[in-house]
Design an enzyme around this catalytic site. Structure first.
Site, short mmCIF file in Angstrom:
data_model
loop_
_atom_site.label_atom_id
_atom_site.label_comp_id
_atom_site.label_asym_id
_atom_site.label_seq_id
_atom_site.Cartn_x
_atom_site.Cartn_y
_atom_site.Cartn_z
N ASP A 1 0.86 -1.37 0.01
CA ASP A 1 -0.07 0.09 -0.26
C ASP A 1 0.97 1.41 0.06
OD1 ASP A 1 -1.79 -1.83 0.21
OD2 ASP A 1 -2.70 -1.51 2.24
N LYS B 1 -6.78 -4.72 -2.67
CA LYS B 1 -7.30 -5.50 -1.70
C LYS B 1 -8.39 -4.59 -0.98
CE LYS B 1 -3.47 -4.60 1.59
NZ LYS B 1 -4.31 -3.58 2.18
N CYS C 1 -1.73 -2.28 7.87
CA CYS C 1 -1.84 -3.33 6.80
C CYS C 1 -0.68 -4.20 6.68
CB CYS C 1 -2.33 -2.93 5.54
SG CYS C 1 -3.71 -1.94 5.35
N1 TIU Z 1 -2.62 0.45 4.37
C1 TIU Z 1 -2.90 0.61 5.51
O1 TIU Z 1 -2.33 0.39 6.48
N2 TIU Z 1 -4.21 1.07 5.72
C2 TIU Z 1 -4.63 1.94 7.01
O2 TIU Z 1 -5.73 2.22 6.89
N3 TIU Z 1 -3.77 2.50 7.80
C3 TIU Z 1 -3.79 3.30 8.67
O3 TIU Z 1 -2.71 3.25 9.52
N4 TIU Z 1 -4.95 3.78 8.95
#
Ligand code: TIU
Length: 228
Positions: free
Chosen positions: A24, A129, A162
């Protein structure tokens, strides 16, 4: 076999059966105006790891490892976003709302893109995802099995959300996971530190952690040995 100095002990892997999974590294989490900032976070900490992720990608590409990038994203009609996720918290912008980088966390919008400094190269797998973990409702496990992958080197954001969800999902599916310290980050320094500790505690209950320099050095040494 390649051996890396790691915690809680040496991590041994074969580049042919190891994939790099970058979680991500999207504008929505790393740049102002996206989902991360809408949740009330200071996103500047995350931008600082882009060069480390780029270096990790570079060394893994040179080692001809399989490379996977993930993006947290939903369909434009939000049919893959549970109401619980949509409604959680008090964000001024919610998933699907229009922000400065387009609709928040929606496939194809500007904010959904991976930052240019960590952009996927041709032939690398890019998976969208709908959850925090990369195995939930994706083809990742079957893609890795088809490629003969048993070991995962993991990086990306955010460490305790994530990245940690993915590490735990991977560990339960039998993968040997190594988290690269400088190539992951959280909006909360204490949460990053705690996650690193949690992963490697109890004899590596979830996996290993290593410094990028040690990982890159081990791959370089393996390459020299192979060439000479
Ligand atoms: N990719 C990921 O970690 N999504 C989140 O929503 N992370 C947060 O720390 N909010």
């Amino acid at each position: 076999m390649t051996v890396v100095r790691a915690q809680p002990y040496l991590y041994t892997f074969d580049t042919r059966t190891t994939a790099l999974v970058v979680i991500d590294m999207q504008r929505d989490f790393i740049e102002p105006g996206g989902f991360g900032e809408a949740l009330g976070n200071d996103v500047s900490r995350l931008e600082a790891i882009v060069p480390a992720v780029a270096e990790l990608l570079d060394v893994c590409r040179k080692a001809r490892m399989m490379i996977v990038h993930t993006r947290e994203a939903h369909r434009p009609d939000l049919s893959d976003c549970p109401p619980s996720k949509l409604g959680r918290g008090h964000a001024h912008l919610r998933i699907g709302d229009r922000g400065p980088m387009g609709r928040i966390l929606i496939k194809g919008e500007p904010g959904h893109a991976i930052v240019s400094g960590a952009a996927p190269a041709a032939g690398e797998l890019v998976l969208d995802k709908p959850g925090k973990g990369a195995f939930y409702a994706t083809s990742l496990h079957s893609d890795l099995i088809a490629a003969g992958i048993t070991h995962l080197v993991v990086a990306g954001v955010t460490t305790e959300v994530c990245v940690q969800s993915t590490l735990r999902e991977a560990n339960d599916r039998g993968y040997e996971c190594l988290l690269i310290e400088e190539a992951t980050e959280s909006y909360f320094p204490a949460f990053k530190a705690a996650t690193l500790d949690m992963v490697r505690a109890q004899g590596g209950i979830v996996g290993w952690t290593a410094h990028l320099a040690d990982f890159a050095g081990a791959l370089e040494k393996a390459r020299e040995t192979h060439v000479s």
